[in-house]
Design an enzyme around this catalytic site. Structure first.
Site, PDB file in Angstrom:
ATOM      1  N   THR A 131       0.829  -1.205   0.000  1.00  0.00           N
ATOM      2  CA  THR A 131       0.000   0.000   0.000  1.00  0.00           C
ATOM      3  C   THR A 131       0.868   1.262   0.000  1.00  0.00           C
ATOM      4  O   THR A 131       1.997   1.231   0.509  1.00  0.00           O
ATOM      5  CB  THR A 131      -0.908  -0.013   1.256  1.00  0.00           C
ATOM      6  OG1 THR A 131      -1.426   1.297   1.479  1.00  0.00           O
ATOM      7  CG2 THR A 131      -0.149  -0.421   2.514  1.00  0.00           C
ATOM      8  N   ASP A 132       0.310   2.344  -0.523  1.00  0.00           N
ATOM      9  CA  ASP A 132       1.042   3.617  -0.466  1.00  0.00           C
ATOM     10  C   ASP A 132       1.202   4.092   0.983  1.00  0.00           C
ATOM     11  O   ASP A 132       1.998   4.984   1.260  1.00  0.00           O
ATOM     12  CB  ASP A 132       0.360   4.700  -1.324  1.00  0.00           C
ATOM     13  CG  ASP A 132      -1.046   5.067  -0.867  1.00  0.00           C
ATOM     14  OD1 ASP A 132      -1.579   4.425   0.055  1.00  0.00           O
ATOM     15  OD2 ASP A 132      -1.618   6.026  -1.453  1.00  0.00           O
ATOM     16  N   GLU A 133       0.429   3.504   1.909  1.00  0.00           N
ATOM     17  CA  GLU A 133       0.486   3.964   3.301  1.00  0.00           C
ATOM     18  C   GLU A 133       1.826   3.648   3.958  1.00  0.00           C
ATOM     19  O   GLU A 133       2.146   4.214   5.001  1.00  0.00           O
ATOM     20  CB  GLU A 133      -0.669   3.377   4.096  1.00  0.00           C
ATOM     21  CG  GLU A 133      -1.991   3.822   3.508  1.00  0.00           C
ATOM     22  CD  GLU A 133      -3.209   3.477   4.327  1.00  0.00           C
ATOM     23  OE1 GLU A 133      -3.070   3.276   5.544  1.00  0.00           O
ATOM     24  OE2 GLU A 133      -4.298   3.403   3.734  1.00  0.00           O
ATOM     25  N   TYR A 155      -1.416  -0.623  11.204  1.00  0.00           N
ATOM     26  CA  TYR A 155      -1.660  -1.283   9.908  1.00  0.00           C
ATOM     27  C   TYR A 155      -0.512  -1.000   8.938  1.00  0.00           C
ATOM     28  O   TYR A 155       0.098  -1.928   8.381  1.00  0.00           O
ATOM     29  CB  TYR A 155      -2.990  -0.814   9.300  1.00  0.00           C
ATOM     30  CG  TYR A 155      -3.126  -1.100   7.812  1.00  0.00           C
ATOM     31  CD1 TYR A 155      -3.209  -2.406   7.341  1.00  0.00           C
ATOM     32  CD2 TYR A 155      -3.174  -0.064   6.869  1.00  0.00           C
ATOM     33  CE1 TYR A 155      -3.317  -2.676   5.970  1.00  0.00           C
ATOM     34  CE2 TYR A 155      -3.289  -0.317   5.511  1.00  0.00           C
ATOM     35  CZ  TYR A 155      -3.354  -1.625   5.063  1.00  0.00           C
ATOM     36  OH  TYR A 155      -3.464  -1.879   3.712  1.00  0.00           O
ATOM     37  N   LYS A 159       2.235  -3.558   7.233  1.00  0.00           N
ATOM     38  CA  LYS A 159       2.416  -3.745   5.789  1.00  0.00           C
ATOM     39  C   LYS A 159       3.873  -3.469   5.399  1.00  0.00           C
ATOM     40  O   LYS A 159       4.443  -4.174   4.569  1.00  0.00           O
ATOM     41  CB  LYS A 159       1.477  -2.817   5.007  1.00  0.00           C
ATOM     42  CG  LYS A 159       0.010  -3.163   5.097  1.00  0.00           C
ATOM     43  CD  LYS A 159      -0.361  -4.520   4.524  1.00  0.00           C
ATOM     44  CE  LYS A 159      -0.188  -4.617   3.030  1.00  0.00           C
ATOM     45  NZ  LYS A 159      -0.663  -5.938   2.513  1.00  0.00           N
TER      46      LYS A 159
HETATM   47  P1  NAD Z   1      -9.966  -7.082   2.855  1.00  0.00           P
HETATM   48  O1  NAD Z   1      -9.879  -6.841   4.318  1.00  0.00           O
HETATM   49  O2  NAD Z   1     -11.245  -6.803   2.141  1.00  0.00           O
HETATM   50  O3  NAD Z   1      -9.577  -8.581   2.522  1.00  0.00           O
HETATM   51  C1  NAD Z   1      -8.540  -9.260   3.148  1.00  0.00           C
HETATM   52  C2  NAD Z   1      -8.817 -10.745   3.004  1.00  0.00           C
HETATM   53  O4  NAD Z   1      -7.730 -11.457   3.605  1.00  0.00           O
HETATM   54  C3  NAD Z   1     -10.094 -11.203   3.702  1.00  0.00           C
HETATM   55  O5  NAD Z   1     -10.835 -12.020   2.831  1.00  0.00           O
HETATM   56  C4  NAD Z   1      -9.596 -11.995   4.888  1.00  0.00           C
HETATM   57  O6  NAD Z   1     -10.461 -13.047   5.270  1.00  0.00           O
HETATM   58  C5  NAD Z   1      -8.270 -12.516   4.382  1.00  0.00           C
HETATM   59  N1  NAD Z   1      -7.318 -12.810   5.461  1.00  0.00           N
HETATM   60  C6  NAD Z   1      -7.047 -12.054   6.556  1.00  0.00           C
HETATM   61  N2  NAD Z   1      -6.118 -12.655   7.309  1.00  0.00           N
HETATM   62  C7  NAD Z   1      -5.783 -13.796   6.658  1.00  0.00           C
HETATM   63  C8  NAD Z   1      -4.853 -14.828   6.921  1.00  0.00           C
HETATM   64  N3  NAD Z   1      -4.094 -14.799   8.017  1.00  0.00           N
HETATM   65  N4  NAD Z   1      -4.736 -15.841   6.033  1.00  0.00           N
HETATM   66  C9  NAD Z   1      -5.522 -15.868   4.923  1.00  0.00           C
HETATM   67  N5  NAD Z   1      -6.431 -14.928   4.643  1.00  0.00           N
HETATM   68  C10 NAD Z   1      -6.549 -13.898   5.492  1.00  0.00           C
HETATM   69  O7  NAD Z   1      -8.786  -6.224   2.243  1.00  0.00           O
HETATM   70  P2  NAD Z   1      -8.616  -5.591   0.800  1.00  0.00           P
HETATM   71  O8  NAD Z   1      -9.083  -4.202   0.836  1.00  0.00           O
HETATM   72  O9  NAD Z   1      -9.165  -6.529  -0.213  1.00  0.00           O
HETATM   73  O10 NAD Z   1      -7.018  -5.544   0.688  1.00  0.00           O
HETATM   74  C11 NAD Z   1      -6.311  -6.608   0.074  1.00  0.00           C
HETATM   75  C12 NAD Z   1      -4.831  -6.291   0.083  1.00  0.00           C
HETATM   76  O11 NAD Z   1      -4.580  -5.072  -0.600  1.00  0.00           O
HETATM   77  C13 NAD Z   1      -4.261  -6.098   1.492  1.00  0.00           C
HETATM   78  O12 NAD Z   1      -2.983  -6.677   1.533  1.00  0.00           O
HETATM   79  C14 NAD Z   1      -4.174  -4.593   1.648  1.00  0.00           C
HETATM   80  O13 NAD Z   1      -3.144  -4.233   2.540  1.00  0.00           O
HETATM   81  C15 NAD Z   1      -3.864  -4.180   0.223  1.00  0.00           C
HETATM   82  N6  NAD Z   1      -4.308  -2.839  -0.145  1.00  0.00           N
HETATM   83  C16 NAD Z   1      -5.589  -2.440   0.098  1.00  0.00           C
HETATM   84  C17 NAD Z   1      -5.993  -1.182  -0.289  1.00  0.00           C
HETATM   85  C18 NAD Z   1      -7.423  -0.717  -0.065  1.00  0.00           C
HETATM   86  O14 NAD Z   1      -7.722   0.458  -0.303  1.00  0.00           O
HETATM   87  N7  NAD Z   1      -8.349  -1.554   0.347  1.00  0.00           N
HETATM   88  C19 NAD Z   1      -5.096  -0.309  -0.903  1.00  0.00           C
HETATM   89  C20 NAD Z   1      -3.774  -0.747  -1.144  1.00  0.00           C
HETATM   90  C21 NAD Z   1      -3.398  -2.023  -0.754  1.00  0.00           C
HETATM   91  P1  TYD Z   2     -10.257   4.498   5.075  1.00  0.00           P
HETATM   92  O1  TYD Z   2     -11.271   4.209   4.031  1.00  0.00           O
HETATM   93  O2  TYD Z   2     -10.399   3.824   6.394  1.00  0.00           O
HETATM   94  O3  TYD Z   2      -8.845   4.224   4.420  1.00  0.00           O
HETATM   95  P2  TYD Z   2      -7.350   4.645   4.909  1.00  0.00           P
HETATM   96  O4  TYD Z   2      -7.332   4.734   6.377  1.00  0.00           O
HETATM   97  O5  TYD Z   2      -6.584   3.456   4.417  1.00  0.00           O
HETATM   98  O6  TYD Z   2      -7.003   5.884   4.189  1.00  0.00           O
HETATM   99  O7  TYD Z   2     -10.257   6.072   5.341  1.00  0.00           O
HETATM  100  C1  TYD Z   2     -10.145   6.981   4.260  1.00  0.00           C
HETATM  101  C2  TYD Z   2     -10.213   8.380   4.830  1.00  0.00           C
HETATM  102  O8  TYD Z   2     -11.532   8.619   5.326  1.00  0.00           O
HETATM  103  C3  TYD Z   2      -9.274   8.604   6.014  1.00  0.00           C
HETATM  104  O9  TYD Z   2      -8.729   9.922   5.928  1.00  0.00           O
HETATM  105  C4  TYD Z   2     -10.171   8.497   7.218  1.00  0.00           C
HETATM  106  C5  TYD Z   2     -11.521   8.968   6.703  1.00  0.00           C
HETATM  107  N1  TYD Z   2     -12.695   8.318   7.317  1.00  0.00           N
HETATM  108  C6  TYD Z   2     -13.707   9.113   7.888  1.00  0.00           C
HETATM  109  O10 TYD Z   2     -13.668  10.357   7.882  1.00  0.00           O
HETATM  110  N2  TYD Z   2     -14.770   8.480   8.463  1.00  0.00           N
HETATM  111  C7  TYD Z   2     -14.879   7.112   8.499  1.00  0.00           C
HETATM  112  O11 TYD Z   2     -15.860   6.589   9.083  1.00  0.00           O
HETATM  113  C8  TYD Z   2     -13.835   6.330   7.900  1.00  0.00           C
HETATM  114  C9  TYD Z   2     -13.918   4.831   7.914  1.00  0.00           C
HETATM  115  C10 TYD Z   2     -12.762   6.983   7.319  1.00  0.00           C
END
Ligand code: NAD
Ligand code: TYD
Length: 348
Positions: A131-133, A155, A159
């Site tokens: 992630t960019d985070e 988190y 990562k």
């Molecule tokens: P999500 O929480 O929707 O899905 C994560 C999945 O991983 C779930 O299905 C969960 O059951 C499974 N999981 C959790 N722990 C596990 C374990 N120990 N073994 C096997 N499976 C397990 O998350 P997402 O939003 O789909 O993110 C997927 C990936 O992309 C993550 O690695 C996250 O860090 C990365 N990512 C997410 C975002 C975003 O905006 N959502 C952005 C950049 C990167």
């Molecule tokens: P989020 O979707 O949790 O992603 P991330 O923490 O990975 O950026 O949050 C996106 C932005 O929205 C973040 O600045 C926090 C804000 N946010 C709210 O203002 N209210 C909410 O209930 C949530 C979940 C996030």
């Protein structure tokens, strides 16, 4: 050429969409999903691929944890895996503030288990989805792949720890790793706890939405299918040992995002409740990601931001069964009450 891809976290938001992407765009590939089915992983999220006869014959699902080496090694041997794409993670910043331990287990130790299995079985490529985070926050300009890694939440630190394991494995053992770093995703099947799906599902129910602090934090949004195509591109064209940013210039403040959602759903401003920022000093002010490296190799995003946001909102309107089943579960309600109770009070 036919390949078999192990997609960990395949029953979650981005992992399941990546399975859909591969099944559609790579007709000679097989997809094997592994998922621990935590609160964020749901069988209803992959039911479409299991039901559709065109995809069912090329899709398999295994329940299990990535930290469980017996499970991981067993699947790799039984399914003759060529590539591993690791999406499995604890992925929500707010939960990481409440319970950081599970993040270290999955996002750091789990990555190590997959790396070791990659090395042991001679897997061709393991792509770790990051992630960019991991870069922390940036006031001006954009994160490039050379920006310092300065994570600010449990988190993002977990990562970063996973990524560092991948880097060290590559340097120490020559393990064939690639890392991608993407901005905030939105799209179909996103568990309703992050900003967009949390707000959309609450607004549909005419419930108030909690905007943290000023709402002036900036996120760099990416439609999930663009993220999937970026990952797939990096898997097939990336150089081993390299990291690639995946972004689509989708920057906007949280306040602007809420205004868009209100408009798309035709809901009043009175549903927005500005609350004291529950993330405090750990709330990153701005993310902005530069993807020239991947674009320079030929990757192109395909979805204009406004149209993708509109179709995502429409998907939540048309798929109430999917998210209503999730929000009815005790673990969802417990989290919302625990995290937001003190801020939302009677508006919970
Ligand atoms: P999500 O929480 O929707 O899905 C994560 C999945 O991983 C779930 O299905 C969960 O059951 C499974 N999981 C959790 N722990 C596990 C374990 N120990 N073994 C096997 N499976 C397990 O998350 P997402 O939003 O789909 O993110 C997927 C990936 O992309 C993550 O690695 C996250 O860090 C990365 N990512 C997410 C975002 C975003 O905006 N959502 C952005 C950049 C990167
Ligand atoms: P989020 O979707 O949790 O992603 P991330 O923490 O990975 O950026 O949050 C996106 C932005 O929205 C973040 O600045 C926090 C804000 N946010 C709210 O203002 N209210 C909410 O209930 C949530 C979940 C996030």
């Amino acid at each position: 050429m036919s390949k078999t891809v192990l997609v960990t976290g395949g029953a979650g938001f981005i992992g399941s969409n990546y399975c859909r992407y591969v099944l559609k765009n790579r007709p000679d590939y097989r997809v094997v999903a592994l998922d621990a089915l935590t609160y964020a992983g749901n069988l209803s999220t992959i039911a479409d691929m299991q039901r559709n006869p065109e995809t069912a014959s090329r899709f398999a699902f295994y329940p299990g944890k990535i930290q469980d080496e017996t499970v991981v090694n067993g699947i790799i041997e039984a399914e003759k895996i060529d590539y591993i794409i690791n999406f499995a993670a604890e992925s929500h910043n707010d939960r990481s503030i409440l319970e950081p331990g599970s993040f270290i287990q999955t996002d750091v130790y789990g990555v190590f288990t997959l790396l070791d299995a990659t090395k042991r079985h001679g897997i061709e490529r393991m792509l770790h989805v990051s992630t960019d985070e991991v870069y922390g926050t940036i006031d001006e300009g954009q994160f490039t792949e050379h920006s310092p890694i300065e994570p600010n939440t449990p988190y993002s630190a977990s990562k970063a720890g996973g990524e560092m394991q991948a880097r060290a494995h590559r340097v120490t053992y020559g393990t064939p790793t690639i890392v991608t770093r993407c901005g905030n995703n939105f799209g179909e099947f996103q568990y309703p706890e992050k900003l967009i799906p949390f707000f959309v599902t609450r607004l549909i129910q005419n419930k108030k939405v909690p905007l943290y602090g000023t709402g002036l934090q900036v996120r760099d949004w990416v439609y999930v299918m663009d993220h999937c195509s970026g990952i797939d591109f990096a898997l097939h064209h990336g150089e081993l040992g390299e990291a690639y940013n995946v972004g689509t210039d989708g920057e906007c403040t949280n306040r602007e995002m809420v205004d868009r959602l209100l408009k798309l759903l035709d809901k009043p401003e009175s549903l927005v409740k500005q609350i004291e920022d529950p993330r405090g000093g750990a709330h990153d002010k701005r993310y902005s990601i530069n993807s020239d490296k991947l674009k320079g190799m030929g990757w192109k995003p395909a979805y204009p931001f406004e149209a993708a946001l509109e179709s995502t909102v429409k998907w939540y309107l048309e798929n109430e069964d999917w998210w209503r089943e999730i929000i009815a579960k005790p673990d969802y309600q417990d989290f919302v009450a625990r995290f937001y109770g003190k801020y939302l009070g009677e508006d919970l």
